[in-house]
Write a protein that holds these residues in place. Structure first.
Motif, mmCIF file in Angstrom:
data_model
loop_
_atom_site.group_PDB
_atom_site.id
_atom_site.type_symbol
_atom_site.label_atom_id
_atom_site.label_comp_id
_atom_site.label_asym_id
_atom_site.label_seq_id
_atom_site.Cartn_x
_atom_site.Cartn_y
_atom_site.Cartn_z
ATOM 1 N N LYS A 174 -113.816 9.109 15.879
ATOM 2 C CA LYS A 174 -113.562 10.344 16.750
ATOM 3 C C LYS A 174 -113.091 11.515 15.783
ATOM 4 O O LYS A 174 -113.313 12.722 16.267
ATOM 5 N N LEU A 175 -112.115 11.199 14.745
ATOM 6 C CA LEU A 175 -111.771 12.074 13.994
ATOM 7 C C LEU A 175 -112.851 12.826 13.126
ATOM 8 O O LEU A 175 -113.132 13.975 13.071
ATOM 9 N N LEU A 176 -113.945 12.146 13.120
ATOM 10 C CA LEU A 176 -115.033 12.601 12.029
ATOM 11 C C LEU A 176 -115.973 13.619 13.130
ATOM 12 O O LEU A 176 -116.272 14.556 12.683
ATOM 13 N N ILE A 177 -115.965 13.200 14.402
ATOM 14 C CA ILE A 177 -116.632 13.925 15.345
ATOM 15 C C ILE A 177 -116.036 15.354 15.489
ATOM 16 O O ILE A 177 -116.673 16.520 15.400
ATOM 17 N N GLU A 178 -114.733 15.548 15.576
ATOM 18 C CA GLU A 178 -113.910 16.583 15.502
ATOM 19 C C GLU A 178 -113.926 17.476 14.254
ATOM 20 O O GLU A 178 -113.992 18.609 14.388
ATOM 21 N N ALA A 225 -113.087 15.150 23.406
ATOM 22 C CA ALA A 225 -113.366 15.483 24.659
ATOM 23 C C ALA A 225 -114.408 16.647 25.013
ATOM 24 O O ALA A 225 -115.243 16.440 25.910
ATOM 25 N N VAL A 226 -114.249 17.782 24.366
ATOM 26 C CA VAL A 226 -114.964 18.816 24.723
ATOM 27 C C VAL A 226 -116.496 18.483 24.193
ATOM 28 O O VAL A 226 -117.621 18.601 24.675
ATOM 29 N N ARG A 232 -122.145 17.091 25.279
ATOM 30 C CA ARG A 232 -123.410 16.518 24.564
ATOM 31 C C ARG A 232 -123.706 15.195 25.529
ATOM 32 O O ARG A 232 -124.972 14.663 25.357
ATOM 33 N N ILE A 233 -122.956 14.918 26.409
ATOM 34 C CA ILE A 233 -123.100 13.436 27.184
ATOM 35 C C ILE A 233 -122.986 13.562 28.610
ATOM 36 O O ILE A 233 -123.749 13.463 29.472
ATOM 37 N N LEU A 234 -121.483 13.964 28.802
ATOM 38 C CA LEU A 234 -121.207 13.974 30.418
ATOM 39 C C LEU A 234 -121.699 15.153 31.202
ATOM 40 O O LEU A 234 -122.225 14.838 32.336
ATOM 41 N N GLY A 235 -121.835 16.257 30.570
ATOM 42 C CA GLY A 235 -122.379 17.335 31.046
ATOM 43 C C GLY A 235 -123.908 17.023 31.461
ATOM 44 O O GLY A 235 -124.271 17.328 32.694
ATOM 45 N N PRO A 236 -124.886 16.765 30.528
ATOM 46 C CA PRO A 236 -126.217 16.707 30.679
ATOM 47 C C PRO A 236 -126.531 15.631 31.643
ATOM 48 O O PRO A 236 -127.510 15.715 32.222
ATOM 49 N N HIS A 253 -117.531 11.833 37.176
ATOM 50 C CA HIS A 253 -116.454 11.031 37.543
ATOM 51 C C HIS A 253 -116.143 9.982 36.030
ATOM 52 O O HIS A 253 -115.801 8.969 36.353
ATOM 53 N N THR A 254 -116.392 10.760 35.181
ATOM 54 C CA THR A 254 -115.950 10.232 33.789
ATOM 55 C C THR A 254 -115.050 11.260 32.996
ATOM 56 O O THR A 254 -115.182 12.164 33.013
ATOM 57 N N VAL A 255 -113.592 10.516 32.631
ATOM 58 C CA VAL A 255 -112.664 11.440 32.195
ATOM 59 C C VAL A 255 -112.289 10.845 30.900
ATOM 60 O O VAL A 255 -112.190 9.591 30.632
ATOM 61 N N VAL A 256 -112.194 11.937 29.773
ATOM 62 C CA VAL A 256 -111.661 11.425 28.547
ATOM 63 C C VAL A 256 -110.132 12.032 28.702
ATOM 64 O O VAL A 256 -109.892 13.074 28.351
#
Length: 427
Positions: A235-239, A247-248, A253-257, A262-265
């Motif tokens: 997670k830190l590496l992604i950021e 979360a953004v 890249r996943i939740l939006g497309p 109904h998936t929450v970070v």
């Protein structure tokens, strides 16, 4: 619950096991939305009567599956769950159902569209997000992690691949085994110690630094050992690579497309969107008296990118089906994700990059991919065939009944998985 053997069993079920893992949970109740929609369409459009009749027949057949209902009821009957919900998509259509209760002391069943904490199933989302960055050329799968996160002074042999594969050798802050064979937790995540700390906020850096207070267990890449810290670092590496929050980037890249609305970070948010089934936690207090509390609200920051996500069975199905059908990652990366580490074999398969590879045998459809998980009070199941066409997604909420978890949970889970993937016949 406070004995080392029981703690180790709970740790494995919770997805914080340092060794090959076990997993999570189940389902019941008939939803008639699809059937009602098909009936209405048939009545309104006579010209489509034949096609609609076929749709109605398929929907009705999908709902009339008593073997699935029986398989999820077994979790409740064994005292493993207060409530369960499940969604199965296969050649017969979609079946959704639930068993048990939504809340202790009431008779209402868990909602089949309910939100729940998916625990270590989050790791599959996190791994997929990281591989999306690899696909985009923003980082390499064998890049040195220390080059991106120099503040931790990590062993320079640790790579992105090792984080996703659990081969870093790092001691895990949440649950691990010391050189003397004693279970060790560097934070209170279970038992009576966790109860007053269940709303506490941890930072990712704090969790990593706790891990680094202990020496590495082995040299990077030489062995396999499941650890949540690997996915906190991911997670830190992604950021770091993207310059945006986890979360953004997950949404972008996943939740939006995939339109996973109904998936929450949640980060450190302690709430739960409605509808939901209540989750409970049974523990021994200072006087060794058993107590049960409602833990629907809790702070998941302690598990971070390794287990924080909240979702529904429908969103999990959409995500895992898309992943396995090749809609999220190119074939080459999906193949690497599915390549299991040779030292990770356990009862529920071998570990690749953020998922398990489980061979059910030639009489049961062969290989399925999965990543289950749980947080205190909650659990999740997420299974798919290699083509993404047959899926099982489910949630379990625990209650107040004592249960022989070590014996009954693997038995109920094995029965459930084989009922779904072995043509309705448990093996």
């Amino acid at each position: 619950m406070n004995t080392p053997s029981t703690s180790a069993t709970q740790a494995r079920i919770s997805g914080v096991h340092p060794r090959p893992a076990s997993r999570g949970d189940a389902f019941r109740r008939v939803a008639v939305t699809a059937l009602a929609a098909a009936l209405l369409a048939g009545a309104a459009t006579p010209a489509m009567a034949t096609a609609d009749s076929r749709a109605v027949s398929k929907a009705a057949a999908a709902q009339d599956r008593p073997e699935l209902q029986k398989a999820i009821q077994a979790f409740v009957d064994a005292g493993l769950a207060a409530g369960v919900q499940m969604r199965v998509n296969d050649e017969q259509g979609e079946w959704v159902g639930s068993a048990g209760v939504r809340r202790l002391g009431t008779s209402a069943k868990p909602p089949t569209n309910g939100y729940f904490r998916i625990g270590s199933s989050t790791k599959n989302f996190t791994a997929t997000l990281m591989l999306k960055l690899v696909e985009a050329g923003e980082i390499g799968l064998d890049a040195t992690v220390a080059d991106y996160l120099p503040q931790f002074k990590l062993d320079r042999r640790i790579t992105v691949r090792m984080l996703l594969q659990h081969t870093t050798g790092l001691f895990d802050y949440s649950f691990d085994i010391d050189p003397d064979g004693k279970p060790v937790s560097l934070i209170p995540w279970q038992g009576k110690e966790w109860v007053p700390k269940r709303f506490h906020t941890y930072t990712d850096e704090q969790l990593v630094r706790l891990t680094l207070t202990r020496p590495a267990k082995f040299e990077p890449g030489t062995r396999w050992s499941y650890g949540n810290v690997n996915y906190v670092l991911t997670k830190l590496l992604i950021e770091k690579v993207t310059g945006h929050s986890y979360a953004v980037e997950m949404k972008r890249r996943i939740l939006g497309p995939l339109k996973l609305q109904h998936t929450v970070v949640p980060g450190a948010w302690t709430g739960m969107p409605a509808p939901y089934a209540h989750a409970y936690y049974r523990y021994q207090d200072a006087a060794d008296q058993w107590k049960v509390i409602d833990v629907t609200r809790q702070n998941p920051s302690w598990i971070s990118g390794a287990g924080e996500i909240i979702s529904t069975t429908e969103d999990l199905r959409t995500f895992f089906s898309a992943l396995n059908s090749g809609k999220l990652l190119p074939a080459g990366l999906l193949t690497q994700m599915r390549k299991p580490h040779p030292n990770s074999a356990g009862l529920f398969g071998s570990y690749g990059l953020g998922l398990y590879v489980q061979d059910l045998g030639p009489n049961c459809g062969g290989v399925v991919y999965n990543h289950d998980g749980s947080n205190n009070g909650y659990g999740a199941l997420m299974y798919s065939t290699p083509d993404g066409k047959k899926t099982l997604t489910a949630s379990i909420t625990t209650g107040d009944a004592p249960a022989d978890v070590a014996t009954e949970f693997p038995k109920a889970l094995n029965n459930l998985v084989k009922t779904v993937f072995c043509d309705g016949q448990a093996q």
